[in-house]
Design a protein around this motif. Structure first.
Motif, PDB file in Angstrom:
ATOM      1  N   SER A 110      -3.114   2.521   1.570  1.00 15.70           N
ATOM      2  CA  SER A 110      -1.808   2.852   0.997  1.00 15.70           C
ATOM      3  C   SER A 110      -0.720   1.960   1.575  1.00 15.70           C
ATOM      4  O   SER A 110       0.205   1.538   0.858  1.00 15.70           O
ATOM      5  CB  SER A 110      -1.452   4.312   1.283  1.00 15.70           C
ATOM      6  OG  SER A 110      -2.356   5.151   0.618  1.00 15.70           O
ATOM      7  N   ASP A 129      -2.866   3.873  -6.508  1.00 15.77           N
ATOM      8  CA  ASP A 129      -3.282   4.389  -5.205  1.00 15.77           C
ATOM      9  C   ASP A 129      -4.071   5.677  -5.399  1.00 15.77           C
ATOM     10  O   ASP A 129      -3.495   6.746  -5.539  1.00 15.77           O
ATOM     11  CB  ASP A 129      -2.051   4.633  -4.330  1.00 15.77           C
ATOM     12  CG  ASP A 129      -2.432   4.908  -2.869  1.00 15.77           C
ATOM     13  OD1 ASP A 129      -3.641   5.044  -2.595  1.00 15.77           O
ATOM     14  OD2 ASP A 129      -1.504   4.989  -2.031  1.00 15.77           O
ATOM     15  N   GLU A 130      -5.375   5.543  -5.429  1.00 16.30           N
ATOM     16  CA  GLU A 130      -6.274   6.674  -5.670  1.00 16.30           C
ATOM     17  C   GLU A 130      -5.815   7.547  -6.835  1.00 16.30           C
ATOM     18  O   GLU A 130      -5.549   8.735  -6.673  1.00 16.30           O
ATOM     19  CB  GLU A 130      -6.392   7.537  -4.402  1.00 16.30           C
ATOM     20  CG  GLU A 130      -6.788   6.671  -3.216  1.00 16.30           C
ATOM     21  CD  GLU A 130      -7.447   7.477  -2.119  1.00 16.30           C
ATOM     22  OE1 GLU A 130      -8.142   8.464  -2.474  1.00 16.30           O
ATOM     23  OE2 GLU A 130      -7.294   7.117  -0.953  1.00 16.30           O
TER      24      GLU A 130
HETATM   25 MG   LIG Z   1      -3.676   6.503   1.100  1.00 12.35          MG
END
Ligand SMILES: [Mg+2]
Ligand SMILES: Nc1ncnc2c1ncn2[C@@H]1O[C@H](COP(=O)(O)OP(=O)(O)OP(=O)(O)O)[C@@H](O)[C@H]1O
Lengths: 538, 234
Positions: free
Chosen positions: B45, B166-167
């Protein structure tokens, strides 16, 4: 970002928290409401007073004279004892009060020190001034817009009636005066050709023995005898009172004084004084220094018989005339005759040199300035209501600033409230601002959004205030007019609340500005949020 | 085009300093799709936030499409976020008081577009993610998958040259994740963007992307199709 979107988003956010918004709006509305009412009532009152004064002849009058120094009156006066203020006879209470006030005035004028000082001052001014002649008056009357010129004649005189004798003052009356006419208690007012008529004040009548209300009516139609007291006599009396007033009489000094006086009389012809001045000195000094003068009337004194036409009420504090009493030398005591009679009586005096001043009446208030300018060009000094009005306006302004500060205080407290509310709102919306920033909002976009919320609060609050103020003005006008009439004896007819566009704009800008300033700190905080930290809060 | 060299990002002061990213150097050509896989806390991240100009590197150079991200001012960073990148997050990051449509048109408001134009573009975008009939729903009225589609629509509305994820499927169940993933694959093709996709799920990672990276302890290394086999699983 477009302004429309910013306002839209701000409005939506305020709506979302409507309860808090409503509380803040009430605060802003009270503050700017007080501000608006203050501005409107002061400008309303101001124009109402203008209207009121414009309606009287005083607004249209200019007092002209040619003295070098301005007239001053001793403001400090000692308090009379109760024993000097006893009023006898049956009469209505209002009249009793007026007589009592008059007795106090008499006591005050009999206080030697004060009379001396005042008289000396007056004499000083009179001696330095160039008098106004009957011809001057005709010249003034010819000036455009001048309606009437009333000579400033205030002739000291002895009044005799049925064996009673009193000293008083005889004034030239302004026959067109509505205020004088209002003071007529019994009888009739003078007409222009009534050269033998006289109006007497109720206190003189009281002093002459006409005390009860019934006796007052008997006075009408009676003939009184007037004997003018010359200025020389006045001066002589003054000198005598000066001797009596000094407690320790130095005989040596007094002898020296008499010797000097005799010398002065002998050498009078060698001085550069003109004839009338010499005559004045001779008349003044001769009695004291050459022969013992008789205190009674002169064989060649100017006398006149006049018929009482009416009795004038004394002015009271409630009367508008009191406001102007010191601007214009004539008070409410004494006798009043038509100007021609007054001029006749005064000019027959051996030492008559002309009037000290005169009142000039102009056709309209709007022409006061123009006539004043012309009179000043001609060498006159002028005094008019203009100064008086300025004083009244100053009083109103002082009251205004007090109220304005109260309103500002309310707005300030509200502003602090708004600041706190927006701060809480910013903290609550941390995620939202974080998202906005992550998506690409600049710092200034976020600042604008929060500031705009403050501005909208200020604007809506003022709008609310304006509505409430208009409603209050509509309901409160009659109430306030009634209050002014009953409490202050001021009869105003106009609208007391004047909402000028400038005042509206000022108040709006003011409250918007204050609300925006209050939002500055929350706005700055929102703008500096770190989007990563802000978004992590779920 | 993305290129980094010797990129560092550390938190805290000297003795307790934690380096989330250390000496990351890689290059990505325009329209390449990179997948980054790594354990929790490895710095994925952090790297993505740097690429999105949500954060500044402690050291090193970071260039995206001729923008030196490490040298931009605050305003320039905001402008870059608005014009050049679109990003989706694991937790969707929708504004709860706004409808799907309003969330999607947010970047257009910041751009200063007219209301009508915004409505048109946002509707079209919602159409592309299959949510045309959910336009006026608030986020809490939508399922997780639907919320993520709204977020994807918002990320793509300004036609970004770089897409960061991000995911995005981290909060979704397997079948929903698969649907979202196919939608993304389709959109990547249609919008022809450079993509950096972060996940810790191997299965997802193997489905998309043409370049694969492994993040471990703040270090990034390019790996083959199987993410270096055992190394990733360890
Ligand atoms: Mg993360
Ligand atoms: N603001 C911060 N202050 C201090 N340390 C931080 C901060 N943000 C991240 N870190 C640390 O940096 C390291 C990398 O964090 P990062 O969020 O990039 O991990 P990640 O790979 O995304 O993990 P996950 O898969 O769990 O999301 C972690 O050890 C974390 O504790």
């Amino acid at each position: 970002m477009r302004a429309r979107d910013i306002i839209g988003i701000a409005a939506r956010n305020l709506w979302h928290r409507r309860r808090r918004t409503a509380l803040n709006l009430i605060g802003v509305a009270i503050g700017s409401g007080v501000l608006l009412m203050t501005l409107s009532v002061t400008s309303g009152l101001r124009s109402a007073i203008h209207a009121m004064i414009d309606a009287t002849e005083f607004a249209r009058s200019i007092y002209v004279h040619r003295s070098e120094s301005p007239m001053q009156l001793d403001a400090i006066s000692p308090k009379p004892p109760e024993s000097a203020l006893v009023v006898e006879g049956e009469m209505d209470p209002a009249r009793r009060k007026r007589i009592r006030d008059a007795l106090a005035d008499v006591w005050q004028s009999e206080n030697q020190q004060k009379t001396m000082a005042q008289e000396r001052k007056r004499m000083e001014i009179v001696s330095k001034s160039k008098p106004i002649s009957a011809e001057d008056m005709l010249g003034i009357k010819r000036i455009e817009h001048v309606q009437e010129v009333v000579p400033g004649i205030h002739q000291s005189c002895r009044v005799m009636l049925d064996g009673a004798e009193r000293s008083s003052v005889l004034h030239a009356a302004n026959l067109s005066s509505g205020l004088l006419r209002q003071r007529l208690l019994v009888g009739q007012f003078l007409t222009e050709n009534d050269r033998d008529g006289v109006l007497m004040d109720e206190f003189l009548a009281y002093q002459m023995g006409f005390r009860s209300d019934a006796q007052l009516a008997e006075l009408l139609g009676k003939t009184i005898e007037i004997e003018a007291i010359s200025r020389a006599d006045t001066l002589r009396q003054l000198l005598e009172s000066a001797e009596l007033a000094s407690s320790a009489v130095d005989l040596g000094a007094f002898a020296e004084y008499v010797r000097t006086g005799q010398q002065l009389l002998a050498d009078l012809d060698r001085t550069t004084l003109d004839d009338s001045q010499k005559r004045l000195i001779r008349q003044t000094l001769s009695k004291r220094f050459l022969r013992s003068g008789d205190q009674g009337s002169h064989p060649n004194a100017v006398r006149r018989r006049l018929t009482v036409r009416g009795i004038l009420r004394l002015g009271t504090d409630a009367d508008l005339i009191q406001m102007f009493r010191y601007s214009f030398s004539e008070g409410s005591y004494g006798l009043r005759v038509v100007p021609s009679t007054a001029l006749d009586l005064a000019s027959q005096q051996a030492d008559f040199r002309g009037m000290f001043g005169a009142s000039v009446f102009v056709d309209s208030v709007r022409n006061i300035d123009r006539v004043t300018e012309k009179l000043e060009q001609d060498g006159y000094r002028c005094a008019s209501m203009v100064q008086m009005l300025k004083h009244v306006e100053k009083q109103i302004d002082q009251g205004k600033w007090l109220l304005v500060s109260v309103a500002m205080l309310i707005l300030l407290v509200t502003a602090i409230g708004i600041g706190i509310m927006l701060m809480i709102s910013v903290i609550e919306r941390t995620t939202e601002f974080g998202i906005l920033k992550a998506v690409g909002a600049k710092d200034q976009d976020v600042v604008c959004l929060v500031l705009c919320e403050g501005a909208v609060l200020g604007l809506l609050g003022t709008l609310l205030a304006a509505l409430v103020a208009l409603l209050c003005a509509w309901l409160g006008n009659d109430l306030l007019l009634h209050l002014l009439l009953t409490r202050f004896n001021m009869k105003l007819d106009s609208n007391l609340f004047l909402f000028s566009p400038t005042a509206m704009l000022t108040v709006t800008l003011c409250s918007v500005w204050i609300c925006m300033s209050a939002s500055a700190i929350p706005a700055w905080r929102a703008a500096r949020l770190d989007p990563i930290v802000a978004m992590r809060r779920v | 085009m993305i290129s980094t060299s010797e990129l560092y990002r550390s938190y805290g002061e000297a003795p307790h300093e934690i380096a989330a990213i250390r000496a990351v150097s890689f290059e990505l050509e325009h329209r390449q799709q990179a997948v980054i896989i790594g354990k929790s806390g490895s710095g994925k991240s952090t790297l993505l936030n740097l690429l999105a100009a949500l954060d500044r590197p402690t050291r090193g150079a970071l260039t995206v499409d001729s923008n030196r991200l490490d040298q931009l001012s605050r305003n320039e960073m905001a402008r870059y976020r608005l014009r050049t990148v679109g990003m989706v997050f694991q937790s969707f990051q929708l504004i709860p008081q706004r409808t799907a449509l309003q969330n999607v048109e947010l970047p257009l408001i910041l751009e200063g577009q007219t209301a009508a134009e915004r409505r048109r573009q946002a509707s079209a975008m919602l159409d592309q993610v299959g949510l045309q009939d959910r336009a006026n729903h608030l986020p809490y009225q939508l399922s997780g998958g639907e919320q993520q589609r709204v977020a994807i629509a918002r990320a793509l509305i300004n036609k970004p040259r770089v897409f960061l994820a991000d995911e995005p499927t981290g909060n979704l169940d397997t079948s929903t994740a698969r649907e979202v993933l196919s939608l993304l694959e389709e959109l990547f093709d249609r919008h022809k963007t450079t993509v950096v996709f972060v996940t810790h799920d191997q299965q997802i990672a193997s489905r998309i992307g043409n370049r694969r990276f492994l993040m471990s302890d703040g270090c990034l290394q390019e790996v083959g199709a199987d993410f270096g086999g055992d190394h990733a699983r360890a």
